[in-house]
Design a protein around this motif. Structure first.
Motif, PDB file in Angstrom:
ATOM      1  N   GLY A  88       6.001 -18.062  -0.304  1.00  0.00           N
ATOM      2  CA  GLY A  88       5.555 -16.937   0.516  1.00  0.00           C
ATOM      3  C   GLY A  88       6.639 -16.392   1.414  1.00  0.00           C
ATOM      4  N   SER A  89       7.866 -16.376   0.916  1.00  0.00           N
ATOM      5  CA  SER A  89       9.052 -15.911   1.659  1.00  0.00           C
ATOM      6  C   SER A  89       9.372 -16.789   2.865  1.00  0.00           C
ATOM      7  CB  SER A  89       8.898 -14.451   2.114  1.00  0.00           C
ATOM      8  OG  SER A  89       8.812 -13.587   1.004  1.00  0.00           O
ATOM      9  N   MET A  90       8.872 -18.034   2.847  1.00  0.00           N
ATOM     10  CA  MET A  90       9.133 -18.940   3.960  1.00  0.00           C
ATOM     11  C   MET A  90       9.687 -20.280   3.484  1.00  0.00           C
ATOM     12  SD  MET A  90       6.117 -18.111   6.681  1.00  0.00           S
ATOM     13  CE  MET A  90       5.696 -16.415   7.084  1.00  0.00           C
ATOM     14  N   TYR A  91      10.472 -20.247   2.403  1.00  0.00           N
ATOM     15  CA  TYR A  91      11.142 -21.465   1.961  1.00  0.00           C
ATOM     16  C   TYR A  91      12.099 -21.946   3.049  1.00  0.00           C
ATOM     17  CZ  TYR A  91      14.178 -24.582  -0.694  1.00  0.00           C
ATOM     18  OH  TYR A  91      14.912 -25.660  -1.114  1.00  0.00           O
ATOM     19  N   ASN A  92      12.810 -20.993   3.653  1.00  0.00           N
ATOM     20  CA  ASN A  92      13.578 -21.264   4.867  1.00  0.00           C
ATOM     21  C   ASN A  92      13.080 -20.307   5.941  1.00  0.00           C
ATOM     22  OD1 ASN A  92      14.645 -19.006   3.571  1.00  0.00           O
ATOM     23  ND2 ASN A  92      16.684 -19.298   4.446  1.00  0.00           N
ATOM     24  N   THR A  93      13.559 -20.472   7.161  1.00  0.00           N
ATOM     25  CA  THR A  93      13.085 -19.619   8.245  1.00  0.00           C
ATOM     26  C   THR A  93      13.462 -18.171   7.962  1.00  0.00           C
ATOM     27  OG1 THR A  93      13.403 -21.433   9.820  1.00  0.00           O
ATOM     28  CG2 THR A  93      13.115 -19.225  10.729  1.00  0.00           C
ATOM     29  N   PRO A  94      12.507 -17.289   7.836  1.00  0.00           N
ATOM     30  CA  PRO A  94      12.804 -15.882   7.538  1.00  0.00           C
ATOM     31  C   PRO A  94      13.275 -15.162   8.799  1.00  0.00           C
ATOM     32  CG  PRO A  94      10.450 -16.169   7.816  1.00  0.00           C
ATOM     33  CD  PRO A  94      11.050 -17.538   7.951  1.00  0.00           C
ATOM     34  N   PRO A  95      13.812 -13.946   8.649  1.00  0.00           N
ATOM     35  CA  PRO A  95      14.224 -13.143   9.807  1.00  0.00           C
ATOM     36  C   PRO A  95      12.984 -12.566  10.505  1.00  0.00           C
ATOM     37  CG  PRO A  95      14.591 -11.903   7.796  1.00  0.00           C
ATOM     38  CD  PRO A  95      14.116 -13.270   7.377  1.00  0.00           C
ATOM     39  N   GLU A  99       0.827  -1.214   0.000  1.00  0.00           N
ATOM     40  CA  GLU A  99       0.000   0.000   0.000  1.00  0.00           C
ATOM     41  C   GLU A  99       0.858   1.260   0.000  1.00  0.00           C
ATOM     42  OE1 GLU A  99      -3.035   2.326   3.066  1.00  0.00           O
ATOM     43  OE2 GLU A  99      -2.779   0.151   3.270  1.00  0.00           O
ATOM     44  N   LEU A 100       1.892   1.285   0.823  1.00  0.00           N
ATOM     45  CA  LEU A 100       2.730   2.473   0.948  1.00  0.00           C
ATOM     46  C   LEU A 100       3.415   2.843  -0.370  1.00  0.00           C
ATOM     47  CD1 LEU A 100       4.333   1.741   4.419  1.00  0.00           C
ATOM     48  CD2 LEU A 100       3.017   3.800   3.872  1.00  0.00           C
ATOM     49  N   LEU A 101       3.862   1.825  -1.098  1.00  0.00           N
ATOM     50  CA  LEU A 101       4.572   2.070  -2.349  1.00  0.00           C
ATOM     51  C   LEU A 101       3.687   1.908  -3.581  1.00  0.00           C
ATOM     52  CD1 LEU A 101       8.027   0.354  -1.675  1.00  0.00           C
ATOM     53  CD2 LEU A 101       7.518   2.797  -1.728  1.00  0.00           C
ATOM     54  N   ALA A 102       2.394   1.641  -3.363  1.00  0.00           N
ATOM     55  CA  ALA A 102       1.468   1.414  -4.480  1.00  0.00           C
ATOM     56  C   ALA A 102       2.047   0.371  -5.438  1.00  0.00           C
ATOM     57  CB  ALA A 102       1.156   2.718  -5.211  1.00  0.00           C
ATOM     58  N   VAL A 103       2.467  -0.758  -4.875  1.00  0.00           N
ATOM     59  CA  VAL A 103       3.084  -1.821  -5.668  1.00  0.00           C
ATOM     60  C   VAL A 103       2.017  -2.489  -6.527  1.00  0.00           C
ATOM     61  CG1 VAL A 103       4.360  -4.004  -5.595  1.00  0.00           C
ATOM     62  CG2 VAL A 103       4.834  -2.210  -3.895  1.00  0.00           C
ATOM     63  N   PRO A 104       2.205  -2.536  -7.849  1.00  0.00           N
ATOM     64  CA  PRO A 104       1.196  -3.153  -8.716  1.00  0.00           C
ATOM     65  C   PRO A 104       1.004  -4.640  -8.418  1.00  0.00           C
ATOM     66  CG  PRO A 104       2.709  -1.785  -9.999  1.00  0.00           C
ATOM     67  CD  PRO A 104       3.300  -1.906  -8.629  1.00  0.00           C
ATOM     68  N   ALA A 105      -0.134  -5.162  -8.844  1.00  0.00           N
ATOM     69  CA  ALA A 105      -0.489  -6.547  -8.542  1.00  0.00           C
ATOM     70  C   ALA A 105       0.441  -7.555  -9.200  1.00  0.00           C
ATOM     71  CB  ALA A 105      -1.930  -6.813  -8.972  1.00  0.00           C
ATOM     72  N   ASN A 106       1.102  -7.168 -10.289  1.00  0.00           N
ATOM     73  CA  ASN A 106       1.973  -8.116 -10.989  1.00  0.00           C
ATOM     74  C   ASN A 106       3.414  -8.085 -10.477  1.00  0.00           C
ATOM     75  OD1 ASN A 106       2.309  -5.520 -12.178  1.00  0.00           O
ATOM     76  ND2 ASN A 106       3.230  -6.434 -14.005  1.00  0.00           N
ATOM     77  N   TYR A 107       3.598  -7.589  -9.257  1.00  0.00           N
ATOM     78  CA  TYR A 107       4.895  -7.613  -8.588  1.00  0.00           C
ATOM     79  C   TYR A 107       4.784  -8.441  -7.320  1.00  0.00           C
ATOM     80  CZ  TYR A 107       6.825  -3.872 -11.522  1.00  0.00           C
ATOM     81  OH  TYR A 107       7.285  -3.135 -12.580  1.00  0.00           O
ATOM     82  N   ARG A 108       5.829  -9.209  -7.004  1.00  0.00           N
ATOM     83  CA  ARG A 108       5.890  -9.958  -5.768  1.00  0.00           C
ATOM     84  C   ARG A 108       6.815  -9.266  -4.787  1.00  0.00           C
ATOM     85  NH1 ARG A 108       3.849 -15.190  -6.455  1.00  0.00           N
ATOM     86  NH2 ARG A 108       3.931 -15.201  -4.170  1.00  0.00           N
ATOM     87  N   ILE A 109       6.437  -9.267  -3.529  1.00  0.00           N
ATOM     88  CA  ILE A 109       7.269  -8.734  -2.456  1.00  0.00           C
ATOM     89  C   ILE A 109       7.876  -9.917  -1.713  1.00  0.00           C
ATOM     90  CG2 ILE A 109       7.287  -7.463  -0.278  1.00  0.00           C
ATOM     91  CD1 ILE A 109       5.027  -5.722  -1.390  1.00  0.00           C
ATOM     92  N   LEU A 110       9.203  -9.943  -1.641  1.00  0.00           N
ATOM     93  CA  LEU A 110       9.910 -11.042  -1.003  1.00  0.00           C
ATOM     94  C   LEU A 110      10.646 -10.530   0.227  1.00  0.00           C
ATOM     95  CD1 LEU A 110      11.539 -12.672  -4.179  1.00  0.00           C
ATOM     96  CD2 LEU A 110       9.221 -13.004  -3.269  1.00  0.00           C
ATOM     97  N   PHE A 111      10.576 -11.290   1.315  1.00  0.00           N
ATOM     98  CA  PHE A 111      11.362 -11.011   2.509  1.00  0.00           C
ATOM     99  C   PHE A 111      12.530 -12.001   2.514  1.00  0.00           C
ATOM    100  CE2 PHE A 111       7.108  -9.642   4.508  1.00  0.00           C
ATOM    101  CZ  PHE A 111       7.307  -8.312   4.136  1.00  0.00           C
ATOM    102  N   MET A 112      13.738 -11.476   2.303  1.00  0.00           N
ATOM    103  CA  MET A 112      14.905 -12.338   2.152  1.00  0.00           C
ATOM    104  C   MET A 112      15.980 -11.968   3.173  1.00  0.00           C
ATOM    105  SD  MET A 112      15.032 -12.749  -2.020  1.00  0.00           S
ATOM    106  CE  MET A 112      16.254 -14.074  -1.938  1.00  0.00           C
ATOM    107  N   GLN A 113      17.120 -12.638   3.071  1.00  0.00           N
ATOM    108  CA  GLN A 113      18.240 -12.410   3.971  1.00  0.00           C
ATOM    109  C   GLN A 113      19.513 -12.209   3.156  1.00  0.00           C
ATOM    110  OE1 GLN A 113      18.014 -15.177   7.546  1.00  0.00           O
ATOM    111  NE2 GLN A 113      16.429 -16.086   6.276  1.00  0.00           N
ATOM    112  N   GLY A 114      20.556 -11.747   3.823  1.00  0.00           N
ATOM    113  CA  GLY A 114      21.837 -11.567   3.159  1.00  0.00           C
ATOM    114  C   GLY A 114      22.177 -10.134   2.854  1.00  0.00           C
ATOM    115  N   GLY A 115      21.221  -9.222   3.032  1.00  0.00           N
ATOM    116  CA  GLY A 115      21.482  -7.817   2.788  1.00  0.00           C
ATOM    117  C   GLY A 115      21.632  -7.485   1.315  1.00  0.00           C
ATOM    118  N   ALA A 116      21.837  -6.209   1.037  1.00  0.00           N
ATOM    119  CA  ALA A 116      21.993  -5.763  -0.346  1.00  0.00           C
ATOM    120  C   ALA A 116      23.250  -6.343  -0.973  1.00  0.00           C
ATOM    121  CB  ALA A 116      22.030  -4.238  -0.398  1.00  0.00           C
ATOM    122  N   ILE A 117      24.280  -6.590  -0.173  1.00  0.00           N
ATOM    123  CA  ILE A 117      25.517  -7.143  -0.720  1.00  0.00           C
ATOM    124  C   ILE A 117      25.269  -8.529  -1.303  1.00  0.00           C
ATOM    125  CG2 ILE A 117      27.762  -8.105  -0.064  1.00  0.00           C
ATOM    126  CD1 ILE A 117      28.274  -5.622   1.553  1.00  0.00           C
TER     127      ILE A 117
END
Length: 365
Positions: free
Chosen positions: A238-245, A59-77
């Protein structure tokens, strides 16, 4: 003790409201009898937390429906490797725009996985500006064009959104590292194929990486890509393939709720413009300090500056700490000072910094 004004580039200050709520919920989240960091990531309590965080970010970024939001690890590097492993597909080259330390690091890492072309570079001017899009020299058939839209170390921010349609290359996906200014200004997500960022600058604690990726870019991963870093695998799980942060996602969710209470991204952008103007206007008129970044490309989030007499650096930092202003030392690669003024930094903190800078200049000028 009272809290300091924390100008750290990351991990960075969080909204005090968020910290107080997290403290109140530390031992017992909403009557669950346990804290969030103790919960199973597959339990109904945490699933609800993660789903709410994703919905609020969308909602905050008005992300279109054809985009997925992923919660991942490892940082930008880590994403510097994960991106080419996922997006090169059957292509052999990707293009990189070099605007400072982080885009250069991204380029060097990506070269392990394919042929990387420098489409444009600001190195000749000391990475103090963003090359105009009309000067970008794209490859014939690149898999993507990589940008770092805010360089945390050098304090350079894109004054435009990189819309490749403007140069007749709208079919090429734009990848953007937005680690240090995501949610600080209104963006058009549809102009990008992929947006990513470490959370520890403008979203939450270290450990969480946000990836926003267009669905048609999923399913291209190299065979050597680890399963936990395959965007399609992560999306399907759903960003839970492994234990998320889990705790970092929880705090990020609280920050998203806080942003909504502030009026959303547009309201935060107006505040950020005012904060940056206050600091840059003083720097430019002081005669004692200087900014070396092209005024058209100055970051609103990360403000490097230099004392014209750098023999006073230690005295400046010592006095700042005594005044409750911390983490102002510039990155070791560039020296000087740096004030990171992310969303969580109120204008009162910037005003306190300017007041200290004025007093220091009066004593030593």
């Amino acid at each position: 003790m009272s809290r300091v004004w924390n100008f750290s580039a990351g991990p960075a200050a969080l909204p005090e409201e968020v910290l107080r709520q997290a403290a109140e919920e530390m031992l017992d989240w909403h009557g669950a009898g346990m804290g969030v960091m103790e919960m199973s990531h597959r339990g109904k309590e945490f699933v609800a937390i993660a789903e709410a965080a994703e919905a609020d970010l969308r909602e905050l970024l008005a992300v279109p429906a054809n985009y997925r939001i992923l919660f991942m690890q490892g940082g930008a590097i880590a994403e510097n490797a994960i991106i080419p492993m996922n997006l090169l597909g059957d292509k052999v080259v990707a293009d990189y725009v070099l605007t400072g330390s982080w885009s250069v690091k991204s380029y060097k890492e990506a070269r392990k996985y394919g042929q990387m072309n420098v489409a444009a570079s600001a190195e000749a001017t000391g990475f103090t500006a963003v090359p105009a899009m009309c000067d970008w020299q794209l490859s014939a058939d690149p898999a993507y064009v990589f940008t770092c839209t805010n360089e945390t170390i050098g304090g350079v921010e894109y004054p435009f959104e990189p819309d490749l349609a403007q140069i007749g290359r709208g079919e090429v996906p734009v990848v953007a590292d937005m680690s240090s200014h995501i949610l600080s200004r209104v963006i058009d997500v549809s102009k990008y194929g992929l947006i990513f960022g470490g959370a520890q600058k403008n979203i939450g604690p270290a450990g969480l990486t946000i990836v926003i990726v267009r669905e048609d870019l999923l399913g291209r991963a190299m065979a050597l890509c680890p399963s936990a870093f395959d965007y399609r695998t992560v999306a399907e799980a759903g960003s839970m393939y492994n234990t998320p942060p889990t705790y970092a996602i929880y705090i990020a969710g609280l920050v998203f709720q806080w942003l909504k209470r502030q009026g959303g991204v547009a309201a935060m952008e107006a505040r950020n413009v005012a904060k940056a103007r206050l600091l840059y206007d003083y720097l430019d008129g002081s005669g004692f300090y200087e900014s070396r970044v092209d005024p058209a490309c100055r970051s609103r989030m990360n403000v490097p500056f230099f004392l014209k007499d750098e023999s006073l650096n230690d005295a400046f930092l010592s006095g700042a700490k005594e005044a409750g202003l911390v983490q102002l030392k510039g990155h070791k690669s560039v020296g000087g000072m740096r004030a990171s003024i992310y969303n969580a930094m109120p204008i009162e903190g910037v005003a306190a910094l300017v007041d200290y800078m004025k007093a220091f200049a009066a004593r030593h000028g």
